[in-house]
Write a protein that holds these residues in place. Structure first.
Motif, PDB file in Angstrom:
ATOM      1  N   VAL A   1      -8.780  15.527  -8.463  1.00 13.65           N
ATOM      2  CA  VAL A   1      -9.743  16.625  -8.948  1.00 13.65           C
ATOM      3  C   VAL A   1      -8.843  17.788  -9.655  1.00 13.65           C
ATOM      4  CG1 VAL A   1     -10.898  18.649  -8.086  1.00 13.65           C
ATOM      5  CG2 VAL A   1     -10.983  16.435  -6.591  1.00 13.65           C
ATOM      6  N   ALA A   2      -7.671  17.967  -9.473  1.00 11.41           N
ATOM      7  CA  ALA A   2      -6.803  18.964 -10.099  1.00 11.41           C
ATOM      8  C   ALA A   2      -6.313  18.496 -11.137  1.00 11.41           C
ATOM      9  CB  ALA A   2      -5.755  19.703  -9.241  1.00 11.41           C
TER      10      ALA A   2
ATOM     11  N   GLY B   1       0.906  -1.116   0.013  1.00 10.28           N
ATOM     12  CA  GLY B   1      -0.032   0.053  -0.332  1.00 10.28           C
ATOM     13  C   GLY B   1       0.965   1.260  -0.063  1.00 10.28           C
ATOM     14  N   ILE B   2       0.441   2.466  -0.241  1.00 11.82           N
ATOM     15  CA  ILE B   2       1.003   3.594  -0.355  1.00 11.82           C
ATOM     16  C   ILE B   2       0.254   4.761   0.458  1.00 11.82           C
ATOM     17  CG2 ILE B   2       1.802   5.589  -2.026  1.00 11.82           C
ATOM     18  CD1 ILE B   2       1.823   3.562  -4.290  1.00 11.82           C
ATOM     19  N   SER B   3       0.942   5.422   1.007  1.00 13.40           N
ATOM     20  CA  SER B   3       0.600   6.389   2.110  1.00 13.40           C
ATOM     21  C   SER B   3       0.633   7.724   1.415  1.00 13.40           C
ATOM     22  CB  SER B   3       1.339   6.409   3.363  1.00 13.40           C
ATOM     23  OG  SER B   3       1.099   5.504   4.125  1.00 13.40           O
ATOM     24  N   ARG B   4      -0.670   8.556   1.487  1.00 13.42           N
ATOM     25  CA  ARG B   4      -0.626   9.838   1.186  1.00 13.42           C
ATOM     26  C   ARG B   4      -1.456  10.781   1.785  1.00 13.42           C
ATOM     27  NH1 ARG B   4       2.910   8.726  -2.048  1.00 13.42           N
ATOM     28  NH2 ARG B   4       2.938   8.796  -4.267  1.00 13.42           N
ATOM     29  N   SER B   5      -1.107  11.969   1.734  1.00  9.70           N
ATOM     30  CA  SER B   5      -2.200  12.792   2.500  1.00  9.70           C
ATOM     31  C   SER B   5      -3.474  12.844   1.931  1.00  9.70           C
ATOM     32  CB  SER B   5      -1.743  14.436   2.687  1.00  9.70           C
ATOM     33  OG  SER B   5      -1.413  14.936   1.296  1.00  9.70           O
ATOM     34  N   ILE B   6      -4.450  13.258   2.421  1.00 15.03           N
ATOM     35  CA  ILE B   6      -5.791  13.549   1.738  1.00 15.03           C
ATOM     36  C   ILE B   6      -5.792  14.601   0.884  1.00 15.03           C
ATOM     37  CG2 ILE B   6      -8.198  13.989   1.936  1.00 15.03           C
ATOM     38  CD1 ILE B   6      -8.368  12.452   4.439  1.00 15.03           C
ATOM     39  N   GLY B   7      -4.938  15.656   1.204  1.00 18.17           N
ATOM     40  CA  GLY B   7      -4.730  16.750   0.187  1.00 18.17           C
ATOM     41  C   GLY B   7      -4.065  16.109  -1.041  1.00 18.17           C
ATOM     42  N   MET B   8      -3.050  15.553  -0.992  1.00 17.26           N
ATOM     43  CA  MET B   8      -2.206  15.207  -2.104  1.00 17.26           C
ATOM     44  C   MET B   8      -3.326  14.134  -3.034  1.00 17.26           C
ATOM     45  SD  MET B   8       0.317  14.982  -4.084  1.00 17.26           S
ATOM     46  CE  MET B   8       0.996  13.957  -5.423  1.00 17.26           C
TER      47      MET B   8
ATOM     48  N   ASP C   1      -4.795  17.389   5.731  1.00 21.63           N
ATOM     49  CA  ASP C   1      -3.643  16.928   6.278  1.00 21.63           C
ATOM     50  C   ASP C   1      -3.350  15.561   6.861  1.00 21.63           C
ATOM     51  OD1 ASP C   1      -2.239  19.412   5.470  1.00 21.63           O
ATOM     52  OD2 ASP C   1      -2.799  20.234   7.366  1.00 21.63           O
ATOM     53  N   TRP C   2      -4.481  15.083   6.946  1.00 23.98           N
ATOM     54  CA  TRP C   2      -4.674  13.587   7.357  1.00 23.98           C
ATOM     55  C   TRP C   2      -3.894  12.509   6.307  1.00 23.98           C
ATOM     56  CZ3 TRP C   2     -10.548  12.806   9.147  1.00 23.98           C
ATOM     57  CH2 TRP C   2     -10.798  13.815  10.082  1.00 23.98           C
TER      58      TRP C   2
ATOM     59  N   ALA D   1      -9.473  21.760  -0.911  1.00 25.89           N
ATOM     60  CA  ALA D   1      -8.328  21.990  -0.038  1.00 25.89           C
ATOM     61  C   ALA D   1      -8.363  22.916   1.265  1.00 25.89           C
ATOM     62  CB  ALA D   1      -6.987  22.465  -1.053  1.00 25.89           C
ATOM     63  N   ARG D   2      -9.620  23.663   1.313  1.00 23.41           N
ATOM     64  CA  ARG D   2      -9.735  24.260   2.421  1.00 23.41           C
ATOM     65  C   ARG D   2     -10.368  23.701   3.802  1.00 23.41           C
ATOM     66  NH1 ARG D   2     -12.612  27.879  -1.131  1.00 23.41           N
ATOM     67  NH2 ARG D   2     -11.005  29.469  -2.221  1.00 23.41           N
TER      68      ARG D   2
END
Length: 298
Positions: free
Chosen positions: A257-258, A244-251, A277-278, A271-272
């Motif tokens: 989306v972007a 598995g790969i860890s990522r922030s929810i923002g990433m 940051d989780w 992003a707001r």
């Protein structure tokens, strides 16, 4: 840098042969616009001819800050978590790692090497991004060099070489792997991660698979074509896994989306949200981790 327009069918490049099997039967890859496929082994590659300067331009500041990554340095927590898991795999094949020397091709900002420094006797790396190498060398105090690995002479053979999410970016991965073999001690190991184009998710998504985006990703290996290339250069594959790969929810939002949906304004609103940051760990089983060994002297 030349590339066929995304809506054109791709003809077989007249002067190119397959990097994996050496065959000359390259033609349009069904379902993958802009890619060509080897009719003999199935290897997929972008219809691109890049110089080293082209590649250096791709991997400038923007690559790590808003292009491939939202902000690479802000992803340090997730990246280090991924790297620790990869180190756990490596040391299973090098139980005496505290006495071993490790070299990383494509070391970026040095986060993996900083983790590896705690488990290996000596670590070093190379990257083509000036800003990243400067950070690794001056802030993390990691032995790193800026330049092309193919032109970089290691002072002596090492016990382990790793290429984390790098092989798909290289102009000539076959030549890089041939150098890896020369730079490894007999019995040393090579470790890499890359997308698996033969995975269920990739086969279902075809050209819409999140990994398909030349010119940053040039080559698309399956487990079978990767193992075939490694065998061709003289390495024995000992493990293929799908961590598995860890990522922030923002990433994750940035990528989906972007980049994927091409809706940056919607991403900026999302992003707001307070939980971006989780950090979460996901596994679509379409990124493979491969360990291969250089045969010991007989």
């Amino acid at each position: 840098m030349t590339m066929s327009p995304p809506n054109e069918e791709v003809a077989a490049p007249a002067s190119r042969s397959c990097l994996v099997c050496g065959g000359n039967h390259l033609g349009a890859a069904a379902g993958y616009l802009g890619l060509v496929a080897c009719r003999d082994c199935g290897f997929l590659t972008a219809d691109l001819e890049l110089t080293f300067e082209d590649i250096r331009a791709v991997y400038g500041h923007d690559y790590f800050h808003g292009s491939e990554y939202l902000d690479y340095r802000k992803e340090e927590t997730s990246l280090r978590r991924n790297f620790r898991r990869r180190l756990d795999t490596m040391v299973r094949w090098l139980p005496d790692s505290g006495r071993c020397r490790l070299f990383e091709v494509g070391c970026a900002y040095g986060f993996f090497l900083a983790e590896a420094h705690q488990r290996f006797g000596d670590v070093a790396g190379i990257d083509i991004n000036h800003e990243a190498v400067f950070y690794a060398k001056n802030h993390l105090k990691i032995n790193t060099a800026e330049g092309d690995y193919l032109d970089h002479a290691l002072p002596e053979p090492v016990d382990a070489i790793c290429l984390w999410d790098v092989i798909e970016h290289l102009n000539r991965p076959d030549q890089v792997l041939e150098k890896v073999v020369r730079d490894l001690k007999p019995g040393g190991i090579m470790c890499l991660t890359t997308g698996d184009v033969g995975s269920l998710n990739a086969r279902l998504r075809k050209g819409k698979w999140r990994m398909v985006h030349p010119p940053t990703h040039l080559h698309y290996f399956s487990a079978s074509t990767m193992c075939r290339l490694l065998s061709r250069v003289g390495l024995d594959v000992v493990s293929v896994s799908y961590p598995g790969i860890s990522r922030s929810i923002g990433m994750i939002l940035f990528g989906v989306v972007a980049v994927g949906m091409k809706r940056p304004r919607l991403y900026r609103r999302l992003a707001r949200l307070p939980f971006t940051d989780w950090h979460v760990t996901l596994n679509l089983f379409d990124v493979m981790q491969v360990v291969a060994r250089k045969p010991a002297r007989s």
